[in-house]
Motif scaffolding. Structure first.
Motif, PDB file in Angstrom:
ATOM      1  N   GLN A 120     -23.520  -3.056   3.356  1.00 54.52           N
ATOM      2  CA  GLN A 120     -24.709  -3.668   3.940  1.00 54.52           C
ATOM      3  C   GLN A 120     -24.990  -3.108   5.322  1.00 54.52           C
ATOM      4  O   GLN A 120     -26.135  -3.050   5.749  1.00 54.52           O
ATOM      5  CB  GLN A 120     -24.545  -5.176   4.009  1.00 54.52           C
ATOM      6  N   GLN A 121     -23.953  -2.672   6.026  1.00 54.64           N
ATOM      7  CA  GLN A 121     -24.151  -2.095   7.353  1.00 54.64           C
ATOM      8  C   GLN A 121     -24.731  -0.687   7.270  1.00 54.64           C
ATOM      9  O   GLN A 121     -25.495  -0.277   8.129  1.00 54.64           O
ATOM     10  CB  GLN A 121     -22.826  -2.050   8.123  1.00 54.64           C
ATOM     11  N   ARG A 122     -24.340   0.070   6.240  1.00 49.32           N
ATOM     12  CA  ARG A 122     -24.769   1.463   6.107  1.00 49.32           C
ATOM     13  C   ARG A 122     -25.296   1.745   4.694  1.00 49.32           C
ATOM     14  O   ARG A 122     -24.667   2.469   3.927  1.00 49.32           O
ATOM     15  CB  ARG A 122     -23.591   2.376   6.403  1.00 49.32           C
ATOM     16  N   PRO A 123     -26.454   1.217   4.336  1.00 48.73           N
ATOM     17  CA  PRO A 123     -26.924   1.388   2.954  1.00 48.73           C
ATOM     18  C   PRO A 123     -27.304   2.829   2.620  1.00 48.73           C
ATOM     19  O   PRO A 123     -27.112   3.277   1.495  1.00 48.73           O
ATOM     20  CB  PRO A 123     -28.126   0.458   2.858  1.00 48.73           C
ATOM     21  N   VAL A 124     -27.839   3.582   3.569  1.00 51.51           N
ATOM     22  CA  VAL A 124     -28.244   4.964   3.292  1.00 51.51           C
ATOM     23  C   VAL A 124     -27.019   5.831   3.027  1.00 51.51           C
ATOM     24  O   VAL A 124     -27.003   6.636   2.094  1.00 51.51           O
ATOM     25  CB  VAL A 124     -29.085   5.525   4.458  1.00 51.51           C
ATOM     26  N   ALA A 125     -26.004   5.672   3.837  1.00 50.20           N
ATOM     27  CA  ALA A 125     -24.785   6.463   3.646  1.00 50.20           C
ATOM     28  C   ALA A 125     -24.117   6.129   2.318  1.00 50.20           C
ATOM     29  O   ALA A 125     -23.647   7.031   1.610  1.00 50.20           O
ATOM     30  CB  ALA A 125     -23.812   6.204   4.802  1.00 50.20           C
ATOM     31  N   ILE A 126     -24.102   4.871   1.952  1.00 54.23           N
ATOM     32  CA  ILE A 126     -23.501   4.471   0.686  1.00 54.23           C
ATOM     33  C   ILE A 126     -24.334   5.020  -0.479  1.00 54.23           C
ATOM     34  O   ILE A 126     -23.794   5.500  -1.476  1.00 54.23           O
ATOM     35  CB  ILE A 126     -23.380   2.933   0.593  1.00 54.23           C
ATOM     36  N   GLY A 127     -25.644   4.969  -0.358  1.00 51.24           N
ATOM     37  CA  GLY A 127     -26.504   5.517  -1.399  1.00 51.24           C
ATOM     38  C   GLY A 127     -26.319   7.020  -1.557  1.00 51.24           C
ATOM     39  O   GLY A 127     -26.267   7.538  -2.682  1.00 51.24           O
ATOM     40  N   ALA A 128     -26.214   7.729  -0.441  1.00 52.35           N
ATOM     41  CA  ALA A 128     -25.997   9.172  -0.511  1.00 52.35           C
ATOM     42  C   ALA A 128     -24.640   9.495  -1.130  1.00 52.35           C
ATOM     43  O   ALA A 128     -24.523  10.424  -1.943  1.00 52.35           O
ATOM     44  CB  ALA A 128     -26.099   9.773   0.886  1.00 52.35           C
ATOM     45  N   ALA A 129     -23.629   8.735  -0.755  1.00 51.37           N
ATOM     46  CA  ALA A 129     -22.298   8.967  -1.328  1.00 51.37           C
ATOM     47  C   ALA A 129     -22.294   8.667  -2.819  1.00 51.37           C
ATOM     48  O   ALA A 129     -21.692   9.404  -3.612  1.00 51.37           O
ATOM     49  CB  ALA A 129     -21.263   8.103  -0.608  1.00 51.37           C
ATOM     50  N   ALA A 130     -22.979   7.619  -3.232  1.00 53.48           N
ATOM     51  CA  ALA A 130     -23.043   7.280  -4.657  1.00 53.48           C
ATOM     52  C   ALA A 130     -23.803   8.357  -5.429  1.00 53.48           C
ATOM     53  O   ALA A 130     -23.409   8.734  -6.540  1.00 53.48           O
ATOM     54  CB  ALA A 130     -23.708   5.922  -4.847  1.00 53.48           C
ATOM     55  N   ALA A 131     -24.879   8.874  -4.844  1.00 56.50           N
ATOM     56  CA  ALA A 131     -25.634   9.939  -5.507  1.00 56.50           C
ATOM     57  C   ALA A 131     -24.797  11.203  -5.632  1.00 56.50           C
ATOM     58  O   ALA A 131     -24.794  11.862  -6.681  1.00 56.50           O
ATOM     59  CB  ALA A 131     -26.915  10.226  -4.735  1.00 56.50           C
ATOM     60  N   ALA A 132     -24.069  11.558  -4.575  1.00 54.80           N
ATOM     61  CA  ALA A 132     -23.208  12.736  -4.626  1.00 54.80           C
ATOM     62  C   ALA A 132     -22.117  12.565  -5.676  1.00 54.80           C
ATOM     63  O   ALA A 132     -21.807  13.495  -6.429  1.00 54.80           O
ATOM     64  CB  ALA A 132     -22.600  12.995  -3.257  1.00 54.80           C
ATOM     65  N   PHE A 133     -21.558  11.386  -5.740  1.00 52.02           N
ATOM     66  CA  PHE A 133     -20.514  11.122  -6.738  1.00 52.02           C
ATOM     67  C   PHE A 133     -21.094  11.181  -8.147  1.00 52.02           C
ATOM     68  O   PHE A 133     -20.473  11.727  -9.064  1.00 52.02           O
ATOM     69  CB  PHE A 133     -19.860   9.761  -6.473  1.00 52.02           C
ATOM     70  N   GLY A 134     -22.291  10.648  -8.331  1.00 52.50           N
ATOM     71  CA  GLY A 134     -22.948  10.709  -9.640  1.00 52.50           C
ATOM     72  C   GLY A 134     -23.243  12.145 -10.059  1.00 52.50           C
ATOM     73  O   GLY A 134     -23.041  12.522 -11.214  1.00 52.50           O
ATOM     74  N   LEU A 135     -23.709  12.951  -9.120  1.00 49.62           N
ATOM     75  CA  LEU A 135     -23.943  14.360  -9.427  1.00 49.62           C
ATOM     76  C   LEU A 135     -22.638  15.083  -9.750  1.00 49.62           C
ATOM     77  O   LEU A 135     -22.602  15.958 -10.613  1.00 49.62           O
ATOM     78  CB  LEU A 135     -24.655  15.041  -8.265  1.00 49.62           C
ATOM     79  N   PHE A 136     -21.585  14.722  -9.038  1.00 44.72           N
ATOM     80  CA  PHE A 136     -20.288  15.329  -9.321  1.00 44.72           C
ATOM     81  C   PHE A 136     -19.828  14.989 -10.734  1.00 44.72           C
ATOM     82  O   PHE A 136     -19.332  15.848 -11.458  1.00 44.72           O
ATOM     83  CB  PHE A 136     -19.248  14.848  -8.305  1.00 44.72           C
ATOM     84  N   LEU A 137     -20.004  13.745 -11.133  1.00 44.66           N
ATOM     85  CA  LEU A 137     -19.590  13.343 -12.474  1.00 44.66           C
ATOM     86  C   LEU A 137     -20.458  13.998 -13.553  1.00 44.66           C
ATOM     87  O   LEU A 137     -19.976  14.281 -14.652  1.00 44.66           O
ATOM     88  CB  LEU A 137     -19.650  11.819 -12.620  1.00 44.66           C
ATOM     89  N   ALA A 138     -21.719  14.249 -13.252  1.00 50.80           N
ATOM     90  CA  ALA A 138     -22.633  14.806 -14.246  1.00 50.80           C
ATOM     91  C   ALA A 138     -22.807  16.312 -14.076  1.00 50.80           C
ATOM     92  O   ALA A 138     -23.785  16.879 -14.552  1.00 50.80           O
ATOM     93  CB  ALA A 138     -23.982  14.103 -14.136  1.00 50.80           C
ATOM     94  N   ARG A 139     -21.898  16.998 -13.430  1.00 55.31           N
ATOM     95  CA  ARG A 139     -22.087  18.418 -13.124  1.00 55.31           C
ATOM     96  C   ARG A 139     -22.141  19.286 -14.373  1.00 55.31           C
ATOM     97  O   ARG A 139     -22.943  20.204 -14.456  1.00 55.31           O
ATOM     98  CB  ARG A 139     -21.013  18.908 -12.161  1.00 55.31           C
ATOM     99  N   ARG A 140     -21.325  19.008 -15.351  1.00 54.42           N
ATOM    100  CA  ARG A 140     -21.334  19.842 -16.558  1.00 54.42           C
ATOM    101  C   ARG A 140     -22.608  19.645 -17.381  1.00 54.42           C
ATOM    102  O   ARG A 140     -23.224  20.633 -17.786  1.00 54.42           O
ATOM    103  CB  ARG A 140     -20.096  19.570 -17.397  1.00 54.42           C
TER     104      ARG A 140
END
Length: 107
Positions: free
Chosen positions: A61-81
């Motif tokens: 809740q303190q850093r929603p943009v950073a958490i969203g960016a980290a979640a997006a990066a993690f999602g892209l990492f999981l879906a890389r193949r």
């Protein structure tokens, strides 16, 4: 106080002390029972997990943009193949469209 009265009082105190010892031994035995130890461990793990989740939620809740960016990066990492396969197919498809046209128009 006569010797008999003192002896009787000492016997009563000894019986009371023996009863207290038995109660203490039963309480100690109950504390170290495997089921009780398991229950305590589960309770501590659950409490720790809930505290961790609450801490993470507060930080999110303190850093929603950073958490969203980290979640997006993690999602892209999981879906890389799958993404690489998709872009590879698109590249080949677009490349084929360009080569299907003749370079010289005889018409």
């Amino acid at each position: 106080m006569s010797k008999e009265a003192a002896y009787h009082a000492a016997c009563v105190r000894a019986d009371e002390t023996r009863a207290q010892l038995a109660v203490s031994a039963q309480a100690a035995k109950a504390r170290i029972a495997p089921a009780r130890l398991k229950q305590d461990a589960v309770a501590k793990i659950t409490a720790s997990a809930l505290d961790g989740v609450a801490y993470a939620a507060a930080k999110a809740q303190q850093r929603p943009v950073a958490i969203g960016a980290a979640a997006a990066a993690f999602g892209l990492f999981l879906a890389r193949r799958p993404l690489a396969a998709l872009f590879g197919r698109l590249y080949v498809r677009f490349r084929k469209q360009d080569t299907d046209l003749p370079e010289i128009d005889d018409g």
